[in-house]
Motif scaffolding. Structure first.
Motif, short mmCIF file in Angstrom:
data_model
loop_
_atom_site.label_atom_id
_atom_site.label_comp_id
_atom_site.label_asym_id
_atom_site.label_seq_id
_atom_site.Cartn_x
_atom_site.Cartn_y
_atom_site.Cartn_z
N ALA A 335 1.25 -0.75 0.00
CA ALA A 335 0.01 0.27 0.05
C ALA A 335 1.04 1.11 0.09
CB ALA A 335 -1.21 -0.32 1.67
N ALA A 336 1.90 1.24 0.97
CA ALA A 336 2.96 2.54 0.42
C ALA A 336 3.36 2.38 -1.01
CB ALA A 336 4.38 2.53 1.88
N ARG A 337 3.62 1.05 -1.52
CA ARG A 337 4.64 1.48 -2.88
C ARG A 337 3.78 2.11 -3.52
NH1 ARG A 337 8.74 0.54 -4.70
NH2 ARG A 337 9.01 0.13 -7.03
N THR A 338 2.19 1.42 -3.70
CA THR A 338 1.22 1.59 -5.07
C THR A 338 0.25 3.14 -4.76
OG1 THR A 338 -0.46 0.30 -3.62
CG2 THR A 338 1.03 -0.49 -5.78
N GLY A 339 -0.16 2.62 -3.26
CA GLY A 339 -1.03 4.11 -2.68
C GLY A 339 -2.43 3.97 -2.63
N LEU A 340 -2.61 2.44 -2.01
CA LEU A 340 -3.74 1.98 -2.51
C LEU A 340 -4.27 1.06 -1.29
CD1 LEU A 340 -3.65 -1.01 -5.44
CD2 LEU A 340 -4.84 1.63 -5.75
N PRO A 341 -5.20 1.26 -1.00
CA PRO A 341 -6.05 1.61 0.73
C PRO A 341 -4.67 -0.29 1.09
CG PRO A 341 -8.28 1.49 -0.96
CD PRO A 341 -6.92 1.58 -1.69
N ALA A 342 -4.78 -0.63 2.36
CA ALA A 342 -4.09 -1.98 2.51
C ALA A 342 -5.22 -3.10 2.62
CB ALA A 342 -3.25 -2.02 3.76
N PRO A 343 -6.12 -2.94 3.56
CA PRO A 343 -7.20 -3.88 3.02
C PRO A 343 -7.98 -4.49 2.16
CG PRO A 343 -8.00 -2.05 4.55
CD PRO A 343 -6.70 -1.72 3.49
N ASP A 344 -7.77 -3.09 0.68
CA ASP A 344 -7.87 -4.17 -0.80
C ASP A 344 -7.53 -4.79 -1.18
OD1 ASP A 344 -10.50 -2.03 -0.40
OD2 ASP A 344 -10.03 -0.60 -1.38
N GLU A 346 -4.81 -6.42 0.74
CA GLU A 346 -5.05 -7.91 1.47
C GLU A 346 -5.86 -9.10 1.19
OE1 GLU A 346 -5.49 -9.55 5.66
OE2 GLU A 346 -5.43 -7.70 5.69
N HIS A 347 -7.41 -7.85 0.34
CA HIS A 347 -8.41 -8.96 -0.26
C HIS A 347 -8.43 -9.39 -1.67
CE1 HIS A 347 -12.20 -8.99 -2.30
NE2 HIS A 347 -13.31 -9.36 -0.92
N ALA A 348 -7.13 -8.72 -2.48
CA ALA A 348 -6.97 -9.25 -3.30
C ALA A 348 -6.18 -10.33 -3.53
CB ALA A 348 -6.79 -7.72 -4.55
N LEU A 349 -5.49 -9.93 -2.36
CA LEU A 349 -4.26 -11.69 -2.14
C LEU A 349 -5.17 -12.73 -2.36
CD1 LEU A 349 -1.00 -9.92 -1.29
CD2 LEU A 349 -1.42 -10.00 -3.66
N ARG A 350 -6.42 -12.45 -1.42
CA ARG A 350 -6.90 -13.78 -1.02
C ARG A 350 -7.63 -14.71 -2.36
NH1 ARG A 350 -8.29 -10.89 3.48
NH2 ARG A 350 -9.90 -10.63 3.30
N SER A 351 -7.88 -15.99 -2.19
CA SER A 351 -8.25 -16.79 -3.04
C SER A 351 -10.04 -16.46 -3.41
CB SER A 351 -7.95 -18.10 -3.33
OG SER A 351 -6.88 -18.42 -3.36
N PRO A 352 -10.56 -16.20 -4.46
CA PRO A 352 -11.89 -15.80 -4.42
C PRO A 352 -12.97 -17.03 -3.78
CG PRO A 352 -11.31 -16.42 -7.06
CD PRO A 352 -9.85 -16.22 -5.79
N ARG A 361 -14.66 -11.12 -10.07
CA ARG A 361 -13.41 -10.22 -11.10
C ARG A 361 -13.05 -9.21 -10.68
NH1 ARG A 361 -17.96 -12.02 -13.93
NH2 ARG A 361 -19.79 -10.80 -12.73
N LEU A 362 -13.76 -8.63 -9.10
CA LEU A 362 -13.19 -7.86 -8.67
C LEU A 362 -11.51 -7.70 -8.16
CD1 LEU A 362 -13.67 -4.82 -7.17
CD2 LEU A 362 -14.53 -6.51 -4.87
N ARG A 363 -11.69 -9.16 -7.76
CA ARG A 363 -10.13 -9.28 -7.07
C ARG A 363 -8.66 -9.35 -8.28
NH1 ARG A 363 -10.49 -12.46 -1.35
NH2 ARG A 363 -12.59 -12.89 -1.25
N VAL A 364 -9.88 -9.63 -9.02
CA VAL A 364 -8.68 -9.85 -10.50
C VAL A 364 -7.87 -8.20 -10.68
CG1 VAL A 364 -8.30 -10.86 -13.10
CG2 VAL A 364 -8.68 -12.19 -11.08
N ALA A 365 -8.77 -7.70 -11.27
CA ALA A 365 -9.49 -5.97 -11.43
C ALA A 365 -7.92 -5.63 -10.70
CB ALA A 365 -10.84 -5.65 -11.85
N ARG A 366 -8.60 -5.84 -8.73
CA ARG A 366 -7.74 -4.92 -8.01
C ARG A 366 -6.52 -5.17 -8.27
NH1 ARG A 366 -8.69 -0.56 -5.21
NH2 ARG A 366 -10.13 -1.35 -4.91
#
Length: 374
Positions: A335-344, A346-352, A361-366
């Motif tokens: 998050a510090a490197r990309t400027g995106l929220p850390a919860p988002d 963490e959510h994107a890195l977990r399996s759907p 689609r939401l996790r892949v787009a993130r």
């Protein structure tokens, strides 16, 4: 009974049977004399005017019988008679002109109309149009012919009748309604006779009295004054014309049968089918098709893992320290490197969740957005 006695008895029985058969044959056999007419041979087999030629020669008339008109080799006398039994349409233009010129000097020309249905129109240079006659097929019928002392006859049953166009014949047989079967016209010093048929002159018909009388009357104008030329086969018309006009009763049913067979063999009668799509070899389409296949079968986690591995591989190249972390610490470093929220993150890195297309689609787009911001 010994064998010798048996043989004697059988021999006597055989002789008795032969004697009985001989007596029956002698009593019942009656000798009968029968006269069988043999088929014509020699010239009579192919010349339908052979009997007429022999009869004229017996009567002392000069006769020349041939298969072709052949005016180039035959000199016609001014009082000769020419009988052409073939189709007058086969005569060439020069032959027609020569015949009409010869008739004008005193000749006697006898021609017949062609048999069968005529599919082509008459041409002006042909003999019949030059004489002012037009064919009238499919009309009329038989004509009654009565000779005193003879039985009632009918003639011209199978011929093609004709009509008169602007001429006044010396003699005619028929009428304008049904057509004519005979017409005699004066042409210069000569005479031209046109008949619908000369069957009464042929070999099998000349043995009847009315036919002899009619033939004699027809040949009367120059009879005994010159040579009678019997042309029993004029120039043969082309094969296609014979087939078209004479053999249509054979080829028309065969043509209909062929068309019916082709109709039965047709598998479909309707609009043309569209052309099959061309084979496409685009790699992107194959990748998309593979992804759609995995998603339909509930294997979206495999697609998510592939996108996540691609993101982590870039993260290891760009920020090895953040790639070595795990869990919340890794999410905060990303998050510090990309400027995106850390919860988002963490959510994107977990399996759907399985069978949840929206979450996938939401996790892949993130993940794709995170990868582009590294």
């Amino acid at each position: 009974m010994t064998g010798r006695a048996r043989t004697i008895v059988l021999g006597l029985l055989g002789l008795l049977c032969l004697a009985l058969f001989a007596a029956w044959w002698h009593h019942t056999y009656v000798r009968v004399v029968r006269t069988v007419a043999l088929p014509p041979g020699g010239e009579a087999a192919y010349n339908p005017l052979y009997a007429l030629k022999r009869a004229l020669r017996v009567d002392g008339v000069d006769v020349d019988s041939r298969q072709r008109l052949d005016l180039a080799k035959t000199t016609l006398g001014p009082r000769d008679t020419v009988l052409v039994s073939g189709d007058p349409r086969t005569l060439s233009t020069r032959e027609v002109d020569d015949l009409l010129y010869w008739v004008g000097d005193g000749g006697h020309l006898i021609v017949t109309t062609p048999r069968g249905w005529c599919f082509s129109d008459a041409r002006p240079w042909e003999l019949l149009p030059q004489l002012g006659l037009a064919l009238k097929p499919g009309s009329g019928g038989c004509e009654t012919f009565i000779v005193p002392g003879e039985s009632r006859h009918v003639e011209f049953c199978s011929g093609t009748r004709f009509t008169l166009q602007g001429i006044d014949p010396l003699l005619s047989w028929g009428d304008f309604a049904n057509g004519f079967v005979f017409a005699r016209q004066q042409r210069g010093d000569g005479i031209v006779d046109v008949l619908s048929s000369i069957d009464f002159m042929q070999n099998d018909a000349l043995d009847e009295g009315p036919h002899l009388a009619l033939t004699r009357q027809l040949l009367d104008p120059n009879y005994g004054e010159g040579t009678i030329h019997l042309v029993y086969a004029a120039n043969v018309p082309p094969l296609w014309r014979l087939l078209l006009e004479q053999a249509w009763m054979a080829w028309a049913p065969l043509l209909l049968a062929l068309l019916a067979w082709l109709w039965m063999r047709v598998q479909r009668v309707g609009p043309a089918m569209p052309a099959p799509p061309e084979a496409r070899r685009s790699l992107l389409e194959h990748v998309q098709a593979s992804g759609e296949h995995l998603r339909r079968h509930g294997l979206s986690s495999l697609l998510h893992a592939a996108v996540r591995d691609a993101f982590l591989a870039r993260l290891r190249r760009r920020d090895p320290l953040a790639a070595a972390l795990e869990g919340v610490a890794q999410a905060e470093a990303i998050a510090a490197r990309t400027g995106l929220p850390a919860p988002d993150i963490e959510h994107a890195l977990r399996s759907p969740r399985p069978r949840d297309g929206q979450d996938f689609r939401l996790r892949v787009a993130r993940l794709i957005e995170m990868r582009t911001r590294l």
